[in-house]
Design a protein around this motif. Structure first.
Motif, mmCIF file in Angstrom:
data_model
loop_
_atom_site.group_PDB
_atom_site.id
_atom_site.type_symbol
_atom_site.label_atom_id
_atom_site.label_comp_id
_atom_site.label_asym_id
_atom_site.label_seq_id
_atom_site.Cartn_x
_atom_site.Cartn_y
_atom_site.Cartn_z
ATOM 1 N N ILE A 21 44.289 55.275 32.620
ATOM 2 C CA ILE A 21 43.519 54.419 33.534
ATOM 3 C C ILE A 21 43.538 52.953 33.081
ATOM 4 C CG2 ILE A 21 41.278 54.070 34.664
ATOM 5 C CD1 ILE A 21 42.582 56.746 35.387
ATOM 6 N N LYS A 66 24.517 55.253 34.603
ATOM 7 C CA LYS A 66 24.687 53.792 34.680
ATOM 8 C C LYS A 66 25.615 53.426 35.836
ATOM 9 C CE LYS A 66 27.944 51.833 31.992
ATOM 10 N NZ LYS A 66 28.981 50.966 32.541
ATOM 11 N N ASP A 74 36.254 57.365 30.512
ATOM 12 C CA ASP A 74 35.043 56.987 29.768
ATOM 13 C C ASP A 74 34.692 57.993 28.678
ATOM 14 O OD1 ASP A 74 34.943 54.844 31.447
ATOM 15 O OD2 ASP A 74 33.270 55.569 32.650
ATOM 16 N N ARG A 80 42.149 44.225 33.868
ATOM 17 C CA ARG A 80 41.096 44.529 34.838
ATOM 18 C C ARG A 80 41.030 43.524 36.007
ATOM 19 N NH1 ARG A 80 35.641 46.773 32.180
ATOM 20 N NH2 ARG A 80 35.704 48.118 34.000
ATOM 21 N N PRO A 81 42.123 43.426 36.768
ATOM 22 C CA PRO A 81 42.097 42.516 37.919
ATOM 23 C C PRO A 81 41.179 43.018 39.037
ATOM 24 C CG PRO A 81 44.138 43.790 37.905
ATOM 25 C CD PRO A 81 43.376 44.174 36.661
ATOM 26 N N ARG A 103 32.059 52.569 25.204
ATOM 27 C CA ARG A 103 32.355 53.964 24.821
ATOM 28 C C ARG A 103 32.989 54.038 23.428
ATOM 29 N NH1 ARG A 103 28.737 55.611 28.440
ATOM 30 N NH2 ARG A 103 29.280 54.753 30.472
ATOM 31 N N ASP A 110 42.170 42.534 42.392
ATOM 32 C CA ASP A 110 42.993 42.341 43.590
ATOM 33 C C ASP A 110 42.702 43.358 44.689
ATOM 34 O OD1 ASP A 110 44.081 44.025 41.555
ATOM 35 O OD2 ASP A 110 45.936 44.186 42.696
ATOM 36 N N MET A 111 42.419 44.609 44.326
ATOM 37 C CA MET A 111 42.165 45.631 45.365
ATOM 38 C C MET A 111 40.835 45.362 46.073
ATOM 39 S SD MET A 111 43.288 49.193 43.660
ATOM 40 C CE MET A 111 44.164 49.097 42.130
ATOM 41 N N SER A 148 40.716 53.020 42.838
ATOM 42 C CA SER A 148 39.806 52.211 42.013
ATOM 43 C C SER A 148 38.354 52.503 42.393
ATOM 44 C CB SER A 148 40.114 50.724 42.229
ATOM 45 O OG SER A 148 38.965 49.937 41.978
ATOM 46 N N VAL A 149 37.542 52.759 41.378
ATOM 47 C CA VAL A 149 36.122 53.063 41.606
ATOM 48 C C VAL A 149 35.428 51.831 42.202
ATOM 49 C CG1 VAL A 149 33.944 53.628 40.430
ATOM 50 C CG2 VAL A 149 36.076 54.769 39.750
ATOM 51 N N GLY A 150 35.576 50.693 41.533
ATOM 52 C CA GLY A 150 34.876 49.486 41.971
ATOM 53 C C GLY A 150 35.340 49.013 43.340
ATOM 54 N N ARG A 178 31.110 44.091 34.499
ATOM 55 C CA ARG A 178 32.170 44.235 35.484
ATOM 56 C C ARG A 178 31.611 44.477 36.893
ATOM 57 N NH1 ARG A 178 37.693 43.865 36.657
ATOM 58 N NH2 ARG A 178 38.252 45.566 38.009
#
Ligand code: EPZ
Length: 424
Positions: free
Chosen positions: A326, A22, A304, A120-121, A370, A123-124, A162-164, A91
């Motif tokens: 995390i 996913k 996760d 879960r901001p 999860r 900002d990055m 950050s992954v996103g 997200r």
């Protein structure tokens, strides 16, 4: 209302094939806005994937599914504001910000939704895109973004991998003139998959051990790509087998994707065998505890997988400890596990799980994706018949979940009318 009815106690055994990830499919779908035609194989049929497809359609793309293959034609893509309800569904809708900036030079999107795991901001994401030259303003829950001059490559050091944010910057940087370097970037397997997809479209993205380099502004073209297997689905089935004293094989599993989980499963007394493209687990009669599991960015133990491991450890022979590093609020499933008799103590980010002989059945409610999967793992191991509701959370991440569990011998069925959105 839909519910899962699970009669616990069956030992899982047999083999299944993992779905596509996913968390790879979603960023790739956002990036597909930039290619011409995308053929995406091994794309799981999930509500989050449908939401991403619906956003692509509002941006003028056509999307068609045949089995697990999606055909996306972005040839007639045109600017539009993605509707707020679609942005709020997940997200990863925030990744359309980078994709729209790269494709149209502007975007107006609502702040994203997704599992409630704390603040879960974004900002990055915003800071990174600003560094590339985007002008971004926040107004009443929306982000309005535009470029006055072309995006321009630069050096960006993320305060946290950050992954996103890494994905958003990577996608936008494919349209930026010159070279972008992302330092302290996330290195999850899904990041490598996104890079491979974009490179297949004609981008130049190089993943080094401590940085990602993107040579931008290359013309992108059509691409055919296969999504990597879902390592968190793998973790879920491994924990379900471990909790039921089972013996299963996961086809198409990649050892490197689950490398941090293998020593933990071995500590729990499971025997793991890794083949070229499969992984098998044989569980002991009763699991042993795991001394301490700390969630970390990849290649560390994935956040996760925290909930499903916790569910399995509820019946281990002794106490285990977990530290969630995390997300600030990722223990919402604990209260529901305790309804099934689990003995878990939480103090801030630390959870202590005192193993008991056997969980008992209960009516429980999924709190997030999860966390919901963890309740299924617990119910499979519990004595009696459990009922699990709020399945929309589970449907965001698991394709053919009950069918696969039934194939492994679980007594699980879904009842009641579906109240959630349509799937593509
Ligand atoms: C991705 O979420 C995954 N989602 C999550 O999967 C996963 O839990 C997470 O990465 C961590 O591995 C998708 O890939 C779609 P982050 P993401 O940005 O990108 C903070 C699942 O169950 N942060 O790496 O949102 C943030 O609050 C899920 O499939 C900021 O402070 O995760 C969190 O504490 C849910 N500012 C931490 O960083 C920012 O701008 C890690 O978040 C961005 C993040």
């Amino acid at each position: 209302m839909e519910r899962l009815i699970i009669k616990g106690g069956n030992r899982l055994s047999g083999e299944i094939t993992l779905q596509g990830a996913k968390n790879s499919a979603l960023p790739i779908l956002a990036a597909a806005l930039l290619g011409k035609k995308t053929v995406l194989h091994n794309c799981p049929n999930l509500s989050d994937v449908s939401a991403a497809c619906n956003i692509l359609e509002t941006l003028g793309c056509t999307v068609m599914r045949q089995g697990t293959t999606l055909f996306i034609d972005a040839g007639n893509a045109k600017y539009n504001d993605p509707p707020e309800h679609l942005m709020r569904e997940m997200r990863s809708s925030i990744l359309f910000l980078g994709a729209m900036l790269a494709g149209f030079g502007k975007a107006r999107v609502s702040f994203p939704g997704g599992c409630e795991l704390g603040a879960r901001p974004v900002d990055m994401h915003i800071e990174g895109l600003r560094k590339l030259g985007a002008l971004i303003e926040e107004d009443h829950g929306f982000l309005s973004c535009r470029v006055e001059k072309p995006l321009c490559g630069c050096e960006i050091t993320l305060p946290f991998p950050s992954v996103g944010a890494t994905e958003n910057i990577m996608i936008a940087a494919t349209a930026a003139k010159g070279c972008t370097v992302i330092r302290n970037a996330a290195r999850e397997p899904e990041i490598a998959d996104l890079a491979e997809f974009l490179n297949g479209c004609g981008a130049y993205i190089c993943l080094n051990s401590d940085e990602i380099i993107i040579e931008g502004a290359r013309p992108l073209h059509s691409c055919e790509h296969t999504v990597i297997p879902d390592r968190i689905e793998a973790a879920t089935f491994l924990c379900a087998a471990a909790a039921t004293g089972g013996d299963i094989t996961l086809k198409s599993a990649r050892k490197n994707d689950v490398v941090s989980m293998i020593p933990v499963l071995e500590e729990m007394g499971c025997i793991i065998n890794c083949g070229e493209s499969e992984l098998s687990l044989k569980a002991p009669k009763r699991l042993l505890p795991a001394k301490i599991i700390k969630t970390m960015p990849y290649p560390g133990f994935p956040t996760d997988a925290q909930a499903v491991f916790m569910a399995a450890l509820c019946t281990a022979q002794g106490s285990s400890m977990m530290v969630e590093n995390i997300f600030e609020a990722r223990y919402k499933h604990v209260g529901e596990l305790m309804r099934m008799g689990a003995k878990i103590h939480i103090s801030d980010r630390v959870a202590v799980i005192d193993g008991i002989d056997r969980l008992h059945s209960a009516s429980v409610q999924c709190t997030d994706l999860r966390g919901g999967a963890a309740l299924v793992v617990a119910a499979l191991a519990a004595e009696g018949e459990s009922v699990i509701t709020s399945l929309r959370h589970i449907d965001r991440g698991y394709d053919l979940f009950e069918q696969k569990l039934r194939l492994l011998g679980a007594d699980i069925k879904r009842e009641g009318a579906k109240t959630d959105g349509k799937k593509i």
